[in-house]
Design a protein around this motif. Structure first.
Motif, PDB file in Angstrom:
ATOM      1  N   SER A  66      11.037   0.334  86.321  1.00 46.66           N
ATOM      2  CA  SER A  66      12.327   0.313  87.003  1.00 46.66           C
ATOM      3  C   SER A  66      13.489   0.425  86.021  1.00 46.66           C
ATOM      4  CB  SER A  66      12.472  -0.968  87.821  1.00 46.66           C
ATOM      5  OG  SER A  66      11.500  -1.007  88.826  1.00 46.66           O
ATOM      6  N   PRO A  93      16.960   5.004  85.516  1.00 48.11           N
ATOM      7  CA  PRO A  93      18.161   5.791  85.212  1.00 48.11           C
ATOM      8  C   PRO A  93      17.893   6.949  84.240  1.00 48.11           C
ATOM      9  CG  PRO A  93      18.662   3.463  85.089  1.00 48.11           C
ATOM     10  CD  PRO A  93      17.177   3.581  85.248  1.00 48.11           C
ATOM     11  N   ILE A 151      16.938  -2.286  92.616  1.00 47.33           N
ATOM     12  CA  ILE A 151      17.219  -1.487  91.427  1.00 47.33           C
ATOM     13  C   ILE A 151      17.748  -0.113  91.824  1.00 47.33           C
ATOM     14  CG2 ILE A 151      16.137  -0.368  89.445  1.00 47.33           C
ATOM     15  CD1 ILE A 151      14.465  -2.918  89.157  1.00 47.33           C
ATOM     16  N   ARG A 152      17.243   0.436  92.899  1.00 48.75           N
ATOM     17  CA  ARG A 152      17.748   1.731  93.380  1.00 48.75           C
ATOM     18  C   ARG A 152      19.207   1.607  93.806  1.00 48.75           C
ATOM     19  NH1 ARG A 152      15.812   6.277  93.616  1.00 48.75           N
ATOM     20  NH2 ARG A 152      15.840   7.829  95.234  1.00 48.75           N
ATOM     21  N   THR A 205      21.269   1.412  90.666  1.00 52.38           N
ATOM     22  CA  THR A 205      21.303   2.721  89.996  1.00 52.38           C
ATOM     23  C   THR A 205      22.212   3.691  90.726  1.00 52.38           C
ATOM     24  OG1 THR A 205      19.040   2.346  89.253  1.00 52.38           O
ATOM     25  CG2 THR A 205      19.860   4.589  89.144  1.00 52.38           C
ATOM     26  N   TRP A 233      25.781   2.787  90.089  1.00 53.64           N
ATOM     27  CA  TRP A 233      26.127   3.177  88.730  1.00 53.64           C
ATOM     28  C   TRP A 233      26.391   4.681  88.656  1.00 53.64           C
ATOM     29  CZ3 TRP A 233      23.068   6.143  85.269  1.00 53.64           C
ATOM     30  CH2 TRP A 233      23.578   6.234  83.989  1.00 53.64           C
ATOM     31  N   ALA A 234      25.551   5.462  89.326  1.00 55.27           N
ATOM     32  CA  ALA A 234      25.720   6.916  89.316  1.00 55.27           C
ATOM     33  C   ALA A 234      27.018   7.313  90.031  1.00 55.27           C
ATOM     34  CB  ALA A 234      24.529   7.598  89.978  1.00 55.27           C
TER      35      ALA A 234
END
Length: 112
Positions: A26, A30, A92-93, A96, A99-100
């Motif tokens: 995980s 990224p 976590i997805r 992420t 963050w993206a």
């Protein structure tokens, strides 16, 4: 009786190993998302993950059963990985993707 307790302890340690490997996977998510555009980063991230996961597996195998590999050890690592994947993957997805989006927003603000 003692052998079954030993096997249960080994199973739980290797289950923890699978959870650790799933967590490491995980963490590399990224890099894999970035690597979708850059093939070299994608390959390097997979290679580094493989080295780290292999080292973690061997370390746990040495700690749990003095290096002896049993079928239930492999099964418990797989179950631990799936357990971590099912429990932590959505969290976590979400992190992420946020963050993206933040990174894209920062790039579009810098272009203006």
């Amino acid at each position: 009786m003692l052998a079954s307790a030993y096997q249960a302890t080994e199973f739980l340690l290797m289950l923890q190993c699978g959870i650790c490997i799933g967590f490491i996977y995980s963490l590399f998510l990224p890099l894999r998302l970035i690597g979708a555009k850059h093939r070299l980063i994608y390959i390097a991230a997979d290679f580094i993950f493989g080295l780290i996961a292999g080292a973690v597996f061997v370390l746990f195998l040495l700690l749990s059963s003095s290096g002896e590999l049993h079928f239930y050890s492999l099964l418990s690592v797989f179950c631990g990985f799936l357990l971590q994947y099912a429990a932590m993957r959505p969290i976590i997805r979400w992190i992420t993707l946020r963050w993206a989006k933040h990174k894209k927003k920062g790039a579009s603000d810098a272009a203006v």
